[in-house]
Write an enzyme that holds these catalytic residues in place. Structure first.
Site, mmCIF file in Angstrom:
data_model
loop_
_atom_site.group_PDB
_atom_site.id
_atom_site.type_symbol
_atom_site.label_atom_id
_atom_site.label_comp_id
_atom_site.label_asym_id
_atom_site.label_seq_id
_atom_site.Cartn_x
_atom_site.Cartn_y
_atom_site.Cartn_z
ATOM 1 N N LYS A 21 0.852 -1.197 0.000
ATOM 2 C CA LYS A 21 0.000 0.000 0.000
ATOM 3 C C LYS A 21 0.878 1.234 0.000
ATOM 4 O O LYS A 21 2.058 1.211 0.394
ATOM 5 C CB LYS A 21 -0.954 0.015 1.191
ATOM 6 C CG LYS A 21 -0.285 0.000 2.569
ATOM 7 C CD LYS A 21 0.241 1.340 3.069
ATOM 8 C CE LYS A 21 0.837 1.252 4.474
ATOM 9 N NZ LYS A 21 1.521 2.501 4.890
ATOM 10 N N ASP B 141 -2.945 -1.279 10.280
ATOM 11 C CA ASP B 141 -3.014 -1.361 8.823
ATOM 12 C C ASP B 141 -3.608 -2.674 8.327
ATOM 13 O O ASP B 141 -3.930 -2.787 7.137
ATOM 14 C CB ASP B 141 -1.610 -1.214 8.213
ATOM 15 C CG ASP B 141 -1.099 0.211 8.238
ATOM 16 O OD1 ASP B 141 -1.873 1.120 8.600
ATOM 17 O OD2 ASP B 141 0.074 0.418 7.902
#
Length: 291
Positions: A20, A145
């Site tokens: 990401k 996350d």
């Protein structure tokens, strides 16, 4: 393009654990428990580690790949498997192998993504039938996350990064550079010069502003503490707006065309290891599982 992950052994799932980027990262305050309140845009990439999961009927969880400097009990992939196993029938086990491509501590979410891929993959392999909401809740106990990788969508995030709203971002080509330094997240968040009180904005305003207005509140501190990161950012900024992902060390810039991205990545050698990756709004993990 999305990389395909074959399943070479019958019964083995070989799945991507995608990276990401934090396209923007605002720190809007600090909570009483010491954690920081954030607003961020998560962009998923087709750059990934690969996680292989092979079922076992003896109830054992075996980690077949070690990470230098990381004890097995601290490995997020193994911790995720142990967490999910509590929801599984007796005898459910697995052998777990992680082929690392994403740098440790690079701000690309590699460890969190490994954990999410284990949760989603073993849920399928063991036929547990847990929902993404249930898996995301489990994953939050491993790291802030993890839920975005479990849910598998690029997202606007608030809180500690756990309150997620799916978004569609331009699926640009990205040059991602790792400058070869290690950045301490705790050190960045503990630095007295860190901006901690950026006024909150809403998602619509953030998206309307676009990439040219996005910033990372950690960047100034990381630039000052790590000159190689500053040099890599300055290199990319010659060609496009450049940013830091998370607390680094990786930096990135977006390009509309793959040939331009490849040319700039190939010339980036003195600034670190460079990759070209395609942005995506739907996770390659979920694509691989047909979800």
């Amino acid at each position: 393009m999305t990389r395909r992950h074959s399943n070479p052994v019958p019964g083995t799932l070989r799945l991507p654990a995608p990276a990401k980027l934090n396209r923007l990262l605002h720190i809007t305050g600090r909570r009483d428990d010491g954690y920081h309140e954030l607003q961020t845009l998560f962009q998923l990439l087709d750059l990934s580690d690969a996680v292989s999961l092979t079922p076992r009927s003896d109830g054992r969880l075996v980690l077949e790949s070690a990470l230098a400097g990381v004890a097995a009990d601290d490995n997020l992939a193994l911790r995720a498997a142990r967490l999910l196993q509590r929801r599984a029938p007796a005898g459910c086990g697995a052998s777990i192998k992680v082929d690392k491509r994403l740098p440790l501590g690079g701000g690309l979410g590699g460890g969190s993504s490994n954990a999410a891929t284990v949760l989603v993959g073993l849920n399928a392999l063991w036929q547990l039938g847990l929902s993404l909401d249930e898996l995301a809740t489990l994953g939050l106990g491993l790291g802030a996350d993890v839920p975005v990788f479990v849910r598998g969508r690029s997202a606007w995030a608030e809180g500690v990064g756990d309150r997620l709203t799916p978004v569609r971002l331009e699926t640009s080509w990205f040059v991602v550079i790792h400058p070869g330094v290690s950045v301490s997240t705790a050190g960045v968040f503990g630095d007295p010069q860190l901006t901690r009180h950026t006024p909150p904005i809403n998602m619509a305003r953030a998206l309307q502003g676009g990439a040219s207005t996005w910033r990372n509140d950690c960047e100034a501190v990381v630039r000052d503490r790590h000159p190689p990161v500053a040099s890599a950012l300055d290199y990319l900024a010659r060609y496009a707006p450049a940013g830091l992902t998370g607390t680094g060390a990786c930096v990135f810039a977006a390009f509309p065309h793959a040939p331009d991205a490849r040319r700039i990545a190939q010339a980036a050698g003195e600034y670190g290891t460079a990759w070209v990756a395609k942005g995506c709004n739907h996770s390659p993990l979920h694509d691989a599982l047909g979800g």
